[in-house]
Design a protein around this motif. Sequence first.
Motif, PDB file in Angstrom:
ATOM      1  N   THR A  85      32.047  10.443  80.545  1.00 34.72           N
ATOM      2  CA  THR A  85      32.716   9.489  81.425  1.00 34.72           C
ATOM      3  C   THR A  85      32.049   8.119  81.332  1.00 34.72           C
ATOM      4  OG1 THR A  85      33.402  11.249  82.932  1.00 34.72           O
ATOM      5  CG2 THR A  85      33.388   9.007  83.812  1.00 34.72           C
ATOM      6  N   GLN A  86      30.734   8.102  81.333  1.00 33.45           N
ATOM      7  CA  GLN A  86      29.999   6.835  81.238  1.00 33.45           C
ATOM      8  C   GLN A  86      30.277   6.155  79.899  1.00 33.45           C
ATOM      9  OE1 GLN A  86      28.139   5.332  83.780  1.00 33.45           O
ATOM     10  NE2 GLN A  86      28.464   3.646  82.370  1.00 33.45           N
ATOM     11  N   TRP A  87      30.233   6.922  78.820  1.00 33.87           N
ATOM     12  CA  TRP A  87      30.531   6.342  77.510  1.00 33.87           C
ATOM     13  C   TRP A  87      31.948   5.780  77.458  1.00 33.87           C
ATOM     14  CZ3 TRP A  87      28.097  10.956  74.465  1.00 33.87           C
ATOM     15  CH2 TRP A  87      26.714  10.754  74.332  1.00 33.87           C
ATOM     16  N   HIS A  88      32.886   6.479  78.074  1.00 30.86           N
ATOM     17  CA  HIS A  88      34.263   5.981  78.102  1.00 30.86           C
ATOM     18  C   HIS A  88      34.312   4.640  78.834  1.00 30.86           C
ATOM     19  CE1 HIS A  88      38.576   5.798  78.313  1.00 30.86           C
ATOM     20  NE2 HIS A  88      38.486   5.641  79.631  1.00 30.86           N
ATOM     21  N   GLU A  89      33.659   4.565  79.982  1.00 32.21           N
ATOM     22  CA  GLU A  89      33.648   3.323  80.753  1.00 32.21           C
ATOM     23  C   GLU A  89      32.953   2.195  80.001  1.00 32.21           C
ATOM     24  OE1 GLU A  89      31.911   4.404  84.525  1.00 32.21           O
ATOM     25  OE2 GLU A  89      33.643   5.651  85.048  1.00 32.21           O
ATOM     26  N   ASP A  90      31.959   2.545  79.184  1.00 32.51           N
ATOM     27  CA  ASP A  90      31.211   1.546  78.414  1.00 32.51           C
ATOM     28  C   ASP A  90      31.864   1.212  77.083  1.00 32.51           C
ATOM     29  OD1 ASP A  90      29.340   1.568  80.461  1.00 32.51           O
ATOM     30  OD2 ASP A  90      27.926   2.859  79.392  1.00 32.51           O
ATOM     31  N   GLY A  91      32.973   1.875  76.762  1.00 33.93           N
ATOM     32  CA  GLY A  91      33.654   1.632  75.493  1.00 33.93           C
ATOM     33  C   GLY A  91      32.949   2.239  74.295  1.00 33.93           C
ATOM     34  N   GLU A  92      32.113   3.234  74.533  1.00 34.85           N
ATOM     35  CA  GLU A  92      31.350   3.903  73.470  1.00 34.85           C
ATOM     36  C   GLU A  92      32.118   5.120  72.953  1.00 34.85           C
ATOM     37  OE1 GLU A  92      28.627   2.813  72.127  1.00 34.85           O
ATOM     38  OE2 GLU A  92      28.017   1.263  73.550  1.00 34.85           O
ATOM     39  N   HIS A  93      33.296   4.897  72.453  1.00 30.88           N
ATOM     40  CA  HIS A  93      34.188   5.987  72.081  1.00 30.88           C
ATOM     41  C   HIS A  93      33.689   6.787  70.879  1.00 30.88           C
ATOM     42  CE1 HIS A  93      36.696   4.238  75.073  1.00 30.88           C
ATOM     43  NE2 HIS A  93      36.728   3.084  74.409  1.00 30.88           N
ATOM     44  N   GLN A  94      33.018   6.127  69.955  1.00 30.08           N
ATOM     45  CA  GLN A  94      32.497   6.861  68.801  1.00 30.08           C
ATOM     46  C   GLN A  94      31.416   7.850  69.225  1.00 30.08           C
ATOM     47  OE1 GLN A  94      33.860   6.648  65.568  1.00 30.08           O
ATOM     48  NE2 GLN A  94      32.697   8.561  65.480  1.00 30.08           N
ATOM     49  N   LYS A  95      30.614   7.505  70.242  1.00 38.77           N
ATOM     50  CA  LYS A  95      29.601   8.438  70.742  1.00 38.77           C
ATOM     51  C   LYS A  95      30.269   9.691  71.303  1.00 38.77           C
ATOM     52  CE  LYS A  95      25.825   5.307  71.889  1.00 38.77           C
ATOM     53  NZ  LYS A  95      24.977   4.784  72.965  1.00 38.77           N
ATOM     54  N   ILE A  96      31.412   9.501  71.962  1.00 43.93           N
ATOM     55  CA  ILE A  96      32.151  10.644  72.501  1.00 43.93           C
ATOM     56  C   ILE A  96      32.594  11.550  71.366  1.00 43.93           C
ATOM     57  CG2 ILE A  96      34.247  11.361  73.724  1.00 43.93           C
ATOM     58  CD1 ILE A  96      33.998   8.662  75.304  1.00 43.93           C
ATOM     59  N   VAL A  97      33.187  10.950  70.342  1.00 41.77           N
ATOM     60  CA  VAL A  97      33.660  11.735  69.192  1.00 41.77           C
ATOM     61  C   VAL A  97      32.495  12.465  68.540  1.00 41.77           C
ATOM     62  CG1 VAL A  97      34.675  11.597  66.879  1.00 41.77           C
ATOM     63  CG2 VAL A  97      35.683  10.283  68.771  1.00 41.77           C
ATOM     64  N   ASP A  98      31.424  11.740  68.257  1.00 45.86           N
ATOM     65  CA  ASP A  98      30.273  12.343  67.574  1.00 45.86           C
ATOM     66  C   ASP A  98      29.702  13.512  68.371  1.00 45.86           C
ATOM     67  OD1 ASP A  98      30.595  10.410  65.605  1.00 45.86           O
ATOM     68  OD2 ASP A  98      28.937   9.158  66.330  1.00 45.86           O
ATOM     69  N   THR A  99      29.581  13.340  69.670  1.00 44.01           N
ATOM     70  CA  THR A  99      29.015  14.389  70.521  1.00 44.01           C
ATOM     71  C   THR A  99      29.927  15.609  70.577  1.00 44.01           C
ATOM     72  OG1 THR A  99      27.830  12.764  71.856  1.00 44.01           O
ATOM     73  CG2 THR A  99      28.225  14.942  72.858  1.00 44.01           C
ATOM     74  N   LEU A 100      31.213  15.375  70.780  1.00 46.06           N
ATOM     75  CA  LEU A 100      32.138  16.510  70.918  1.00 46.06           C
ATOM     76  C   LEU A 100      32.389  17.217  69.591  1.00 46.06           C
ATOM     77  CD1 LEU A 100      34.587  15.057  73.562  1.00 46.06           C
ATOM     78  CD2 LEU A 100      32.859  16.834  73.873  1.00 46.06           C
ATOM     79  N   MET A 101      32.273  16.512  68.493  1.00 45.16           N
ATOM     80  CA  MET A 101      32.458  17.157  67.195  1.00 45.16           C
ATOM     81  C   MET A 101      31.297  18.098  66.863  1.00 45.16           C
ATOM     82  SD  MET A 101      35.427  16.447  66.191  1.00 45.16           S
ATOM     83  CE  MET A 101      35.385  17.062  64.512  1.00 45.16           C
ATOM     84  N   GLU A 102      30.180  17.956  67.563  1.00 39.12           N
ATOM     85  CA  GLU A 102      29.057  18.881  67.378  1.00 39.12           C
ATOM     86  C   GLU A 102      29.322  20.221  68.061  1.00 39.12           C
ATOM     87  OE1 GLU A 102      25.407  17.029  68.587  1.00 39.12           O
ATOM     88  OE2 GLU A 102      25.662  15.365  67.191  1.00 39.12           O
ATOM     89  N   ILE A 103      30.270  20.242  68.975  1.00 37.37           N
ATOM     90  CA  ILE A 103      30.631  21.480  69.675  1.00 37.37           C
ATOM     91  C   ILE A 103      31.714  22.177  68.862  1.00 37.37           C
ATOM     92  CG2 ILE A 103      31.640  22.435  71.792  1.00 37.37           C
ATOM     93  CD1 ILE A 103      30.536  19.930  73.247  1.00 37.37           C
ATOM     94  N   PRO A 104      31.524  23.443  68.509  1.00 38.90           N
ATOM     95  CA  PRO A 104      32.555  24.152  67.734  1.00 38.90           C
ATOM     96  C   PRO A 104      33.907  24.107  68.462  1.00 38.90           C
ATOM     97  CG  PRO A 104      30.551  25.456  67.860  1.00 38.90           C
ATOM     98  CD  PRO A 104      30.373  24.295  68.802  1.00 38.90           C
ATOM     99  N   PRO A 105      34.991  23.937  67.725  1.00 47.25           N
ATOM    100  CA  PRO A 105      36.320  23.841  68.348  1.00 47.25           C
ATOM    101  C   PRO A 105      36.632  24.955  69.337  1.00 47.25           C
ATOM    102  CG  PRO A 105      36.489  23.309  66.031  1.00 47.25           C
ATOM    103  CD  PRO A 105      35.071  23.783  66.275  1.00 47.25           C
ATOM    104  N   VAL A 106      36.220  26.168  69.045  1.00 51.30           N
ATOM    105  CA  VAL A 106      36.520  27.284  69.947  1.00 51.30           C
ATOM    106  C   VAL A 106      35.761  27.180  71.274  1.00 51.30           C
ATOM    107  CG1 VAL A 106      37.148  28.876  68.095  1.00 51.30           C
ATOM    108  CG2 VAL A 106      34.785  28.800  68.916  1.00 51.30           C
ATOM    109  N   ASP A 107      34.697  26.380  71.294  1.00 51.29           N
ATOM    110  CA  ASP A 107      33.895  26.225  72.501  1.00 51.29           C
ATOM    111  C   ASP A 107      34.279  24.983  73.316  1.00 51.29           C
ATOM    112  OD1 ASP A 107      32.487  28.519  71.888  1.00 51.29           O
ATOM    113  OD2 ASP A 107      30.893  27.426  70.842  1.00 51.29           O
ATOM    114  N   ARG A 108      35.237  24.195  72.823  1.00 54.72           N
ATOM    115  CA  ARG A 108      35.681  23.011  73.569  1.00 54.72           C
ATOM    116  C   ARG A 108      36.729  23.436  74.591  1.00 54.72           C
ATOM    117  NH1 ARG A 108      37.028  19.916  68.268  1.00 54.72           N
ATOM    118  NH2 ARG A 108      34.954  19.951  67.350  1.00 54.72           N
ATOM    119  N   ASP A 109      36.530  23.035  75.823  1.00 58.53           N
ATOM    120  CA  ASP A 109      37.489  23.349  76.876  1.00 58.53           C
ATOM    121  C   ASP A 109      38.498  22.204  77.025  1.00 58.53           C
ATOM    122  OD1 ASP A 109      36.020  21.352  78.148  1.00 58.53           O
ATOM    123  OD2 ASP A 109      35.235  22.664  79.708  1.00 58.53           O
ATOM    124  N   TYR A 110      39.363  22.347  78.002  1.00 58.59           N
ATOM    125  CA  TYR A 110      40.412  21.345  78.243  1.00 58.59           C
ATOM    126  C   TYR A 110      39.815  19.953  78.406  1.00 58.59           C
ATOM    127  CZ  TYR A 110      44.140  18.783  80.528  1.00 58.59           C
ATOM    128  OH  TYR A 110      45.065  17.824  80.844  1.00 58.59           O
TER     129      TYR A 110
END
Length: 79
Positions: A10-35
């Motif tokens: 949420t903080q990264w989104h507010e700060d416009g750090e969208h690539q950090k969001i992508v990089d962080t979430l891509m480290e989580i296996p797709p089957v482990d990502r929730d809604y």
Amino acid sequence: MDKELIAQLTQWHEDGEHQKIVDTLMEIPPVDRDYEGISSLARAYNNLGHYEEALEQFAMIAEQGQNDLLWYDHNSIQG
């Protein structure tokens, strides 16, 4: 997802750090990502102008998103 990660995303989104969001979430296996994770990833892709990737993520949670008021805001993707 744990509350600390959600708060960080949420903080990264507010700060416009969208690539950090992508990089962080891509480290989580797709089957482990929730809604919440998939929604955040899709929104970050959208904000980076990666509309195809955003649409792919939103398609994964389309059924769940029908009851989410933010769903309609997230899906105002241009492209």
